[in-house]
Enzyme design. Structure first.
Site, short mmCIF file in Angstrom:
data_model
loop_
_atom_site.label_atom_id
_atom_site.label_comp_id
_atom_site.label_asym_id
_atom_site.label_seq_id
_atom_site.Cartn_x
_atom_site.Cartn_y
_atom_site.Cartn_z
N CYS A 78 0.84 -1.19 0.00
CA CYS A 78 0.00 0.00 0.00
C CYS A 78 0.88 1.24 0.00
CB CYS A 78 -0.90 0.00 1.23
SG CYS A 78 -2.01 1.42 1.27
N HIS A 83 -9.32 -3.57 -1.81
CA HIS A 83 -8.32 -2.78 -1.08
C HIS A 83 -8.68 -1.29 -1.13
CE1 HIS A 83 -3.83 -1.86 -0.29
NE2 HIS A 83 -4.30 -0.70 -0.70
O1 GNR Z 1 0.15 -0.47 -5.86
C1 GNR Z 1 -0.54 -1.20 -5.16
N1 GNR Z 1 -0.41 -2.56 -5.28
C2 GNR Z 1 -1.27 -3.44 -4.67
C3 GNR Z 1 -0.91 -4.78 -4.63
C4 GNR Z 1 -1.75 -5.71 -4.07
C5 GNR Z 1 -2.95 -5.33 -3.55
C6 GNR Z 1 -3.33 -4.01 -3.56
C7 GNR Z 1 -2.51 -3.06 -4.12
S1 GNR Z 1 -2.99 -1.40 -4.18
C8 GNR Z 1 -1.44 -0.63 -4.15
C9 GNR Z 1 -1.61 0.87 -4.29
C10 GNR Z 1 -2.41 1.39 -3.12
O2 GNR Z 1 -1.96 1.53 -2.00
N2 GNR Z 1 -3.68 1.65 -3.32
O3 GNR Z 1 -4.46 2.05 -2.30
NI NI Z 2 -3.53 1.25 -0.49
#
Ligand code: GNR
Ligand code: NI
Length: 157
Positions: free
Chosen positions: A79, A121
């Protein structure tokens, strides 16, 4: 920290969505929720295409997850709001999401794979939930301690 529904999909919002995409690509990330750029609106951008030559940004305004599968899958999640931490998170493999698109039209989409993980997410972000909240207490505490220690080292040099 709960994000508020978007009331109008207009040029101003579209400009904001374009800015969000630029931020996501620059990061780089595969998704971004408005709250991550300190705007408490229910707006999300995602691009799981992983092809810089053929970008395929998706825009989700007021996304609502209306159904999730019983079947679960695990993904090594990261994240942008929690740099350098990656942990396996278990979530429903598939989900259905209602949302407004870039033009403000209502859409329903069934998602699977990385897109399903990512939209869940991002919707979590809109509801003030981080992927850490899906981990066991033990794992979460371990990560929190790591952060506290890193900050202490920063301040003492
Ligand atoms: O870039 C991101 N990769 C990711 C990998 C697995 C599950 C969720 C993500 S989202 C994340 C970018 C982010 O923090 N979005 O809120
Ligand atoms: Ni995120």
């Amino acid at each position: 920290m709960i994000s508020k529904p978007v009331e109008r999909v207009d040029d101003e919002l579209r400009k904001f969505l374009d800015d969000m995409c630029a931020t996501m690509y620059a990061a780089p990330g595969i998704g971004l929720a408005a709250v991550q750029v300190r705007v408490l609106k229910r707006a999300v951008v995602i691009d799981v295409s992983r092809d810089e030559e053929a970008r395929a940004p998706m825009h989700f305004i007021n996304p609502e997850i209306t159904w999730v599968s019983d079947e679960l899958s695990t993904y090594d999640e990261g994240c942008l709001s929690i740099p350098e931490i990656y942990e396996e998170v278990e979530r429903p493999s598939r989900c259905r999401v209602n949302f407004l698109d870039y033009e403000g039209a209502e859409q329903e989409m069934e998602c699977e794979g990385l897109l399903s993980t990512c939209i869940q997410h991002e919707v979590d972000h809109l509801n003030g939930i981080l992927f850490l909240d899906h981990l066991s207490r033990l794992k979460r505490d371990r990560i929190t301690k790591k952060f506290i220690k890193a900050r202490r080292l920063e301040s003492t040099g």
